[in-house]
Design a protein around this motif. Sequence first.
Motif, short mmCIF file in Angstrom:
data_model
loop_
_atom_site.label_atom_id
_atom_site.label_comp_id
_atom_site.label_asym_id
_atom_site.label_seq_id
_atom_site.Cartn_x
_atom_site.Cartn_y
_atom_site.Cartn_z
N GLN A 1 32.01 34.92 46.86
CA GLN A 1 32.07 35.33 45.45
C GLN A 1 31.10 34.43 44.69
OE1 GLN A 1 36.14 35.28 43.82
NE2 GLN A 1 36.92 35.46 45.90
N ASP B 1 30.39 41.19 44.37
CA ASP B 1 30.97 39.86 44.60
C ASP B 1 30.68 38.90 43.44
OD1 ASP B 1 31.85 40.68 47.11
OD2 ASP B 1 29.94 40.15 48.06
N GLN C 1 31.14 37.88 39.67
CA GLN C 1 32.17 38.14 38.67
C GLN C 1 31.95 37.31 37.41
OE1 GLN C 1 36.09 37.73 40.53
NE2 GLN C 1 35.15 38.22 42.49
N TRP D 1 26.28 43.09 47.67
CA TRP D 1 26.96 41.89 47.18
C TRP D 1 27.02 41.81 45.65
CZ3 TRP D 1 23.20 39.18 44.55
CH2 TRP D 1 21.88 39.32 44.97
N VAL E 1 31.58 29.55 47.19
CA VAL E 1 31.71 30.22 45.89
C VAL E 1 30.95 29.41 44.84
CG1 VAL E 1 33.29 31.02 44.08
CG2 VAL E 1 33.98 31.16 46.48
#
Length: 564
Positions: free
Chosen positions: A326, A356, A358, A353, A115
């Motif tokens: 993410q 994913d 944010q 994606w 991430v």
Amino acid sequence: MNYKLLVAKALHEQIGETLTVEKIFALLEKPKTAEHGDVAFPTFILAKEFKKAPQQIATDLGEKISSIIIEKIEVVGPYLNFFLDKKIVSAAVLADVLEKGEHYGDLAIGENRNVPIDMSSPNIAKPISMGHLRSTVIGNALANIYSKVGYRPIKINHLGDWGTQFGKLIVAYKLWGNAEAIDAEPITELLRLYVKFHAIAEEQPELNEDARIWFKKLEDGNEEAVSLWEWFREESLKEFNHIYDMIDIQFDAISGEAFYNDKMDEVIDLLEEKNLLKINQKASIVDLDKYNLNPALIKKSDGATLYITRDLAAAFYRKRNYDFAQSLYVVGNEQSNHFNQLNAVLKEMGLPWADDMQHIAFGLITQGGKKLSTRQGKIVLLEEVLNEAINLAGKQISEKNPDLPNKDEVAKQVGIGAVIFHDLKNDRLNNFDFVLEEVVRFEGETGPYVQYTRARAMSILRKAGNPTTNSEDTYTLNDSYSWEIIKLLQEYPTIVKKSYEKREPSIIAKHSLQLAQAFNRYYANSKVLIEDAEKLARLALVQSVATILKEDLRLLGVKSPDQM
């Protein structure tokens, strides 16, 4: 032990397949007062299926449900109020915390997937101000929380080291700057030039065109422009690293917008291949009408790229290099439109994606209710705030504990921790006013209060001779003050999961405050060190509180001194 889950299972045995255990668990409530029990279940949802009044359903269920952890059940109207067996639950919870220690609450949600977290991102040639604090500490806390639930966070400092502002700075330096002044006080002088440019450009708007020209030269590799840019960047990084050392935050990658200069052509070519680029007044745009968004400006009429062009290149680079589960962007609320456009362009390109990625938005830190503005020179330097916080913490420590060893180091941990904690205890999306004297108090809902509480717990353990408490022994408590602590300890894995799901560090901060308050009430009403059959159980409770308060603070990026 998750006693709510055990209550949900006991209910499910009597309710049957009408509601799953998971659904029952989600419906369980925390009563407003301890007099109404530890867990409550509303029966309204069963009325249609059972064809009875909720009050009658509650009465019928209350007569049938039994579980080893349930001491008694009270029916109050349509509610079933469960009172749990304090001794059984306290023994199970303390054993769990003592066994797992700092790993209590760890989860395996992330499966070690990557991430990237885009955070901090100060602008070159400007000092790190209080305005940068939120992105930095929220990003760091989220990295810690993501790690605790099983992800592999990658902290990226996406420096603002490109864009028209550097054209402005070059123009300002060539008109009013000199090398000696910058060598003497680099950031102070560069900020002065930046502010002066904006003040004079109000009356001489042609300066903005000069700035655009110089930025285009920079993009094209003009030797003088590149040399000045590299100089400004190098001097800025020295100050940034000094501040990051103060707050003990490290990054896995420091790569600014300039890093993506040679990676934008791929994105632009892909947009052209997919027939997404349109020409509007000689500029290249992507139409986002169907998303109810303004067009995304990819290239200006003079060919210069923009923030979104570089962010698109960065998104491709991060997906390719990290194959992220993410990708988080910890950036202020005011940039929401930008990230909506970024996501929309990626969706238009057919990239699954895109969802994913944010935007972790946050509100403003204000002073006197007003936004801080670099452009107008109204800037509060983060280093000055941190130094003053350390000074205030040191004065209070000297009054409370003048013989404290390592007083200066503790003052640093408390002062800096106070500033970080104050930011993170506020809900991420809220604005808040910053008053330093309130932030560094040892009483109230502050970081120093939580740190002091944990230090008090450590002091009790030292006075007891640091007894060995372990998960193999049985520690039972049944008084009301320890019970409030037990419930907060038991809830901790749920708190960690909730803070992850909501991307909300304030959930952790609020838990630490509640636990500290419950412990101080317990300490005020209990003789912990008295020699009796429950002494080791009480010390196990103190040890558990010290462990979880330290872990709460660690997740927030705040240190926990053993003595204060």
